[in-house]
Design a protein around this motif. Structure first.
Motif, PDB file in Angstrom:
ATOM      1  N   CYS A  11       0.867  -1.186   0.000  1.00  0.00           N
ATOM      2  CA  CYS A  11       0.000   0.000   0.000  1.00  0.00           C
ATOM      3  C   CYS A  11       0.897   1.228   0.000  1.00  0.00           C
ATOM      4  O   CYS A  11       1.983   1.214   0.573  1.00  0.00           O
ATOM      5  N   GLY A  62       0.282   3.903   1.545  1.00  0.00           N
ATOM      6  CA  GLY A  62       0.165   4.648   2.797  1.00  0.00           C
ATOM      7  C   GLY A  62       0.613   3.919   4.045  1.00  0.00           C
ATOM      8  O   GLY A  62       1.054   4.537   5.003  1.00  0.00           O
ATOM      9  N   CYS A  63       0.463   2.586   4.073  1.00  0.00           N
ATOM     10  CA  CYS A  63       0.778   1.867   5.310  1.00  0.00           C
ATOM     11  C   CYS A  63       1.684   0.680   4.999  1.00  0.00           C
ATOM     12  O   CYS A  63       1.894   0.322   3.848  1.00  0.00           O
ATOM     13  N   ALA A 104      -1.163  -3.293   4.644  1.00  0.00           N
ATOM     14  CA  ALA A 104      -1.894  -3.844   3.504  1.00  0.00           C
ATOM     15  C   ALA A 104      -0.933  -4.174   2.366  1.00  0.00           C
ATOM     16  O   ALA A 104      -0.157  -3.329   1.934  1.00  0.00           O
ATOM     17  N   HIS A 159      -9.983   1.353   1.108  1.00  0.00           N
ATOM     18  CA  HIS A 159      -8.748   1.499   1.871  1.00  0.00           C
ATOM     19  C   HIS A 159      -8.319   2.954   2.044  1.00  0.00           C
ATOM     20  O   HIS A 159      -7.640   3.291   3.003  1.00  0.00           O
ATOM     21  N   CYS A 181      -6.955   3.262   5.584  1.00  0.00           N
ATOM     22  CA  CYS A 181      -5.491   3.191   5.661  1.00  0.00           C
ATOM     23  C   CYS A 181      -4.931   3.826   6.935  1.00  0.00           C
ATOM     24  O   CYS A 181      -4.172   3.201   7.660  1.00  0.00           O
TER      25      CYS A 181
HETATM   26 ZN   LIG Z   1      -2.701   1.369   3.608  1.00  0.00          ZN
END
Ligand SMILES: [Zn+2]
Ligand SMILES: *[C@@H]1O[C@H](CO)[C@@H](O)[C@H](O)[C@H]1NC(C)=O
Ligand SMILES: *[C@@H]1O[C@H](CO)[C@@H](O)[C@H](O)[C@H]1NC(C)=O
Ligand SMILES: *[C@@H]1O[C@H](CO)[C@@H](O)[C@H](O)[C@H]1NC(C)=O
Ligand SMILES: *[C@@H]1O[C@H](CO)[C@@H](O)[C@H](O)[C@H]1NC(C)=O
Ligand SMILES: CC(=O)N[C@H]1CO[C@H](CO)[C@@H](O)[C@@H]1O
Ligand SMILES: [Zn+2]
Ligand SMILES: [Zn+2]
Ligand SMILES: [Zn+2]
Length: 798
Positions: A308, A310-311, A314, A330, A334
Motif C-alpha cells: 500500500c 500509505g501503510c 496492507a 482502503h 489506511c
Molecule cells: Zn494502507
C-alpha cells in the motif's frame, strides 16, 4: 482476534460497571438508534487516550529504518539460499519504503533475484519491471537486465531475450572500460547468455506438454432465478419456527454444488503472528502473518506483493487489487490501521461493510428501519415484523431481505436484514461494541475522512453546508447514522460471521509430500450462505477460493429436506455439551439429530472416550469429571490428578513440536528418535485412539518421507489415517487430505497399484468437497496419468 484486545475490553467493562444503574438499564433496552447516540457521550477523552496508547503497540506505518533492517535480513537469507524467506523479507522491506523512495526499486530488484532462484520467472519479470519503473539506478541496471534476459530464455522467449541482451551491451558500451571483478563477472555472464541464446535459436525445444491432458468432468450448475448464487435445486422457505431456510426442491446428489457466493465483504485476519509490542523496542519482527501471505483484498496467496502507498500493513497481489481496494475502502481505512487491529476484525468488517455499501444506501436502510420502530403497522415495515405476520406463506416476496420482485441476492440490503439479535446480547457486550464503533467514527471525523466516506455515493446530496458549528467532540448526524449501521453489523457478526478458511502448506516443504493444515484467513458476510441453518451432522461441505465460497452436498439429500451446514462445532470433534456451549453465541439451541441422539442416550459420548486419558497402570480408560480421575477398571483402583495428566499432555505436545523443528533443521534422525520416545510415553496415558496418537504417526510419516523412505512413511501414515477416520468419518475432508498425502508417498515410492487405488479414493472424497475441477483433483489426475505412463522397467521393480 474477532474482538478488541483484552485491555480495551477490560476498560469498557470497568466503564460499564461505573455507570449509573439507571443509565445502564436505558442502554440495555435501547434500540440501535438510541444506543449509537447515547454511547457517543460515553466515550470520554480518558478512554480515547487509552486507545491511543494501545494503538502504539501495533506498527502499521511506514518506518524507513525497518525497511533497511528487513532488506539486510533478506540479503542474509539470500546468502543462505533460503530464497522463500528472502522474498518475504524483501516484501516487508518494500512495505516500509515511503512511495517514491529510491530504495524501493532496490527492494524489487533484490526480490527479483530470489524469485529467479525459485523458478518464478514471470513474477521475476514483473519485479524487474517494477524496479525499472521505480527509478532503479542506471549503473546497477546491467545486472538486472541480464537476469531479465535469463528469465526470458527460461520462458522460451528468445527474441525478447535477444532484445534485452542488446540493451545490456549498449549500456556497457556507454559505461566504458569494465575492469573491476564485479564487471568481469558481468561480462562473463553476458557472453554465457549469448551462447545459450544462440543454441536456443538453432534448435528450439519443442513446447513441453504437461504430463497428460487433464480434463475434469464439467460440473452441472444451474442458478436459481430467485436466489442469486443458489442452485436451481433449492428453494427459499420461511416459517416462524425455523426462520428463513433453504430446502431441496429436488433430489440432490453428493458433490453437487448448492451455493456459489462471492463474499459481500471480507477482512483478512492478521492471525496469531501479529505481535503486539509492549515496549518501544526497535527490534523488528521478522515473523510472518496472514498479511504477509495473502492479498489484503482478494485473499489470493502472495508471492511478490505490492505494498500500500500509505501503510506497511496492507499488501496486494497486484497493482490492480491495490488500486481497487484504495478506491472502494482502503483510502478511508489506511490511516486507521492500528485502531482497526486494536478493536478487532468484527469492527473492521462493520466499517468496510458500510464503506462498500456507500453512505446513500446505508442511510436509506437505517431510516427505513426507524420507520418500523415508530409504527409497527406501517406497511413499509411489514417485513420487519414478519415473524409475527401470519402471511408468511405468501411466497418469497414477503421474505426479509428479498427485493420487491421477490429476489434474494448478495447485496447490502440482504446483509442489513441478517438478524442482529439486539435484545439477546448481554448489555455489557453490547456496550463494548458501542464504545468501539463510536471510537472508529470519532477517529474518522478527526482524521478528516468524513467527506471521503459520505461522498462515496452521491456527492451533491451529502456535502454539508456547514460543519464547523458542531463541537469537536460531537459526531455529525451522518456519522451517527454510520455508527448505528456499524453497531448493527458488529452485533450481526456474532451470529453471521463466516470464517474463510484455507488449507495452508506447512513449512518449507521438500516438494515430495505437501503437508497442510486449515487456517482461518478472513471474516466475511455471505448473505446467501447465511440462509443455511446449523447442524452438527451437516449434509454439506463448504470450501473457499479467494473470497468465494462453494457449498456442496456431501451426502444424498432427498427432495423436501432442509439444507444445513456446520457453523464450526461438528459432532466428530466435540461432545454435545461443548457444542451447545459454543452454539449459545448464536443464540440458539441446536436440535439436530446428533444433538438429540446424544442428549437422549445419556451415555458418555464417543468423542470424549476417544480423546480420553488412560490408566498409567492398566491402560483402561480413566473416568471422572472432577480434579481427580479414577481408573475405570475396578480391580485396578488407580487415581491420578487431572492436572498431572494434563501437564504430561502439554509436555508431549511440546516434544512433538521440537521434533518437527529438528526435522526442519535437517536433523531427521534425531527427529525420529524423539518421536518414537514420545509415542512410548503417550502409550502410557493416552487412549490408543487419541488424535495426538494420530498426529505422531503423521509426523513420523513426514520424517520418513523427507528421507525418501517411502514404505516406512506409508506405514505410519496409514496408522494416522485409521485414527483420523475414527474421529472425522470415512468421507470427511480430513480423510480426503490424508489420502492425498498417502497417494503422494505411494507415488514417490512407485507403489503403483496401491497408489492408483488411493488416488481413486482421495478423488472420490475430495471431488465431493472441492468439486471435480478443483486443483486437488487435477493434481491427483496428473499423478494417475504419470503412473500409467511409467516405463515397465520401473514397474517391475515394485
Ligand atoms: Zn494502507
Ligand atoms: C540487493 O541489492 C543491493 C544493491 O543493489 C546489492 O548490493 C545486493 O547484492 C542485492 N542482493 C541480492 C540478493 O540481489
Ligand atoms: C428457485 O427458488 C424459488 C423460490 O425460492 C423456487 O420456487 C424455485 O423452485 C427455485 N428453482 C428455480 C429453477 O428457480
Ligand atoms: C434455525 O435457526 C433458528 C434461528 O437461528 C433457530 O431458532 C432454529 O431452531 C434453527 N432450526 C433448526 C432446525 O435447528
Ligand atoms: C430484484 O433483483 C433482481 C436481481 O438483481 C433484479 O433483476 C430486479 O430488477 C430487482 N427487482 C426490483 C423490484 O428491484
Ligand atoms: C448422512 C447424513 O448425515 N445425513 C443427514 C443429512 O441431514 C439430515 C438433517 O440434519 C439428517 O437427518 C441426515 O441424517
Ligand atoms: Zn489481490
Ligand atoms: Zn447439533
Ligand atoms: Zn488402571
Amino acid at each position: 482476534m474477532a474482538l478488541p484486545v483484552p485491555e480495551w475490553r477490560g476498560r469498557a467493562s470497568r466503564r460499564w460497571a461505573a455507570l449509573d444503574p439507571a443509565l445502564r438499564e436505558r442502554l440495555a433496552a435501547a434500540s440501535l438508534h438510541d444506543a449509537a447516540r447515547l454511547s457517543c457521550d460515553l466515550l470520554r477523552t480518558e478512554e480515547e487516550a487509552a486507545l491511543v496508547q494501545l494503538c502504539r503497540r501495533v506498527c502499521v506505518s511506514k518506518e524507513p529504518s525497518a525497511a533497511g533492517f528487513y532488506r539486510e535480513q533478506g540479503n542474509r537469507e539470500f546468502g543462505q539460499r533460503r530464497y522463500q524467506v528472502a522474498v518475504r523479507l524483501y516484501s516487508k522491506a518494500a512495505s516500509h519504503e515511503p512511495p517514491g523512495s529510491p530504495e524501493m526499486s532496490i527492494c524489487f530488484a533484490n526480490r527479483s533475484a530470489a524469485l529467479f532462484h525459485l523458478g518464478h520467472f514471470e513474477v521475476c519479470l514483473e519485479d524487474i519491471a517494477r524496479a525499472e519503473s521505480h527509478g532503479y539506478p542506471d549503473r546497477l541496471l546491467p545486472k538486472v537486465l541480464l537476469r531479465k534476459a535469463e528469465c526470458l530464455l527460461c520462458l522460451g522467449r528468445s527474441q525478447d531475450a535477444a532484445d534485452a541482451l542488446s540493451v545490456v551491451e549498449s549500456k556497457i558500451a556507454i559505461g566504458g572500460l569494465m575492469t573491476s571483478p564485479a564487471d568481469q563477472t558481468l561480462l562473463k555472464k553476458l557472453s554465457q547468455l549469448k551462447v545459450k541464446l544462440r543454441e536456443k535459436e538453432r534448435c528450439p525445444e519443442p513446447a513441453r506438454e504437461a504430463c497428460g491432458d487433464i480434463q475434469g468432468k464439467p460440473e452441472i450448475w444451474e442458478e436459481n432465478d430467485s436466489i442469486s448464487g443458489a442452485s436451481s435445486s433449492l428453494s427459499l422457505n420461511f416459517d416462524t419456527e425455523r426462520g428463513r431456510h433453504l430446502v431441496a426442491s429436488q433430489d440432490i446428489m453428493p458433490g453437487q454444488s448448492l451455493l456459489k457466493e462471492e463474499a459481500f465483504v471480507s477482512v483478512l485476519c492478521p492471525g496469531e503472528g501479529l505481535l503486539l509490542q509492549d515496549s518501544s523496542e526497535t527490534s523488528w519482527d521478522t515473523g510472518v502473518t496472514n498479511a504477509d501471505l495473502y492479498c489484503h483484498r482478494c485473499l489470493r496467496r502472495l508471492l511478490a506483493s505490492v505494498p500500500c502507498q500509505g501503510c506497511s500493513y496492507a499488501k496486494y497481489c497486484s497493482q490492480d487489487c491495490a488500486d481497487m481496494a484504495w478506491e472502494q475502502y482502503h483510502r478511508t481505512e489506511c490511516s486507521l490501521g492500528a485502531l482497526l487491529l486494536t478493536l478487532g476484525v468484527f469492527c473492521h468488517v462493520a466499517l468496510r461493510t458500510v464503506l462498500l455499501a456507500g453512505f446513500a444506501e446505508v442511510s436509506r436502510l437505517v431510516e427505513w428501519s426507524h420507520s418500523g420502530d415508530k409504527d409497527p403497522h406501517n406497511p413499509k415495515a411489514r417485513c420487519k415484523c414478519l415473524s409475527e405476520a401470519p402471511d408468511a406463506g405468501a411466497g418469497a416476496r414477503g421474505i426479509l431481505g428479498c427485493n420487491n420482485s421477490g429476489q434474494y441476492q448478495s447485496s447490502y440490503q440482504a446483509v442489513f436484514h441478517l438478524l442482529p439479535h439486539t435484545e439477546q446480547h448481554s448489555p455489557e457486550d453490547k456496550f463494548l461494541c458501542m464504545l468501539s464503533v463510536v471510537a472508529v467514527c470519532k477517529q474518522l471525523q478527526e482524521a478528516g475522512l468524513e467527506a471521503a466516506l459520505l461522498n462515496q455515493d452521491s456527492p451533491e446530496q451529502w456535502s454539508k453546508p456547514e460543519t464547523s458549528e458542531k463541537t469537536l467532540d460531537e459526531l455529525s448526524p451522518e456519522l451517527k447514522t454510520v455508527a448505528e449501521a456499524m453497531l448493527r453489523h458488529v452485533l450481526q457478526l456474532q451470529c453471521n460471521a463466516q470464517a474463510i478458511t484455507v488449507m495452508q502448506e506447512l513449512g518449507p516443504g521438500n516438494g515430495a509430500v505437501v503437508n497442510k493444515k486449515p487456517v482461518r484467513l478472513a471474516t466475511a458476510f455471505f448473505p446467501v450462505l447465511s440462509l443455511l441453518n446449523h447442524s452438527c451432522c451437516p449434509n454439506t461441505s463448504v470450501s473457499f477460493s479467494g473470497t468465494a465460497a462453494t457449498v456442496r452436498a456431501s451426502q444424498p439429500i432427498p427432495r423436501g429436506q432442509e439444507i444445513f451446514h456446520c457453523y464450526g462445532p461438528h459432532q466428530c470433534r466435540m461432545t454435545v455439551t461443548e457444542r451447545q456451549q459454543l452454539l449459545s453465541q448464536y443464540f440458539f439451541e441446536c436440535h439436530c439429530r446428533a444433538c438429540l441422539d446424544e442428549l437422549e442416550s445419556d451415555v458418555k459420548s464417543v468423542v470424549s472416550m476417544r480423546n480420553s486419558f488412560c490408566c498409567p497402570n492398566c491402560q483402561a480408560p480413566m473416568q471422572g469429571e472432577e480434579d481427580v480421575l479414577c481408573c475405570s477398571n475396578e480391580a485396578c483402583a488407580t487415581s491420578v490428578s487431572r492436572e498431572s495428566l494434563s501437564r504430561r499432555f502439554r509436555d508431549l505436545q511440546q516434544q512433538i513440536k521440537k521434533a518437527l523443528d529438528l526435522l526442519r533443521d535437517g536433523r531427521a534422525d534425531q527427529a525420529i528418535k524423539m518421536l518414537l520416545k514420545c509415542q512410548m510415553d503417550a502409550g502410557n496415558f493416552l487412549s490408543p485412539e487419541h488424535l495426538l496418537m494420530g498426529e505422531m504417526e503423521d509426523s513420523l510419516a513426514q520424517v520418513y518421507a523427507t528421507l525418501g523412505k517411502w514404505q516406512e512413511a506409508a506405514r505410519h501414515l496409514k496408522k494416522s489415517i485409521d485414527i483420523v477416520e475414527m474421529h472425522h468419518g470415512p468421507s470427511s475432508i480430513e480423510i480426503g487430505h490424508e489420502l492425498f498425502k498417502l497417494a503422494q508417498i505411494l507415488f514417490n515410492g512407485f507403489a503403483v497399484s496401491e497408489a492408483l487405488s488411493t488416488i481413486q479414493r482421495a478423488e472420490e472424497i475430495l471431488s465431493v468437497h472441492y468439486g471435480p475441477q478443483s486443483a486437488q483433483i487435477q493434481e491427483l489426475q496428473e499423478m494417475k496419468t504419470c503412473l500409467s505412463e511409467l516405463p515397465s522397467s520401473i514397474l517391475q521393480r515394485t
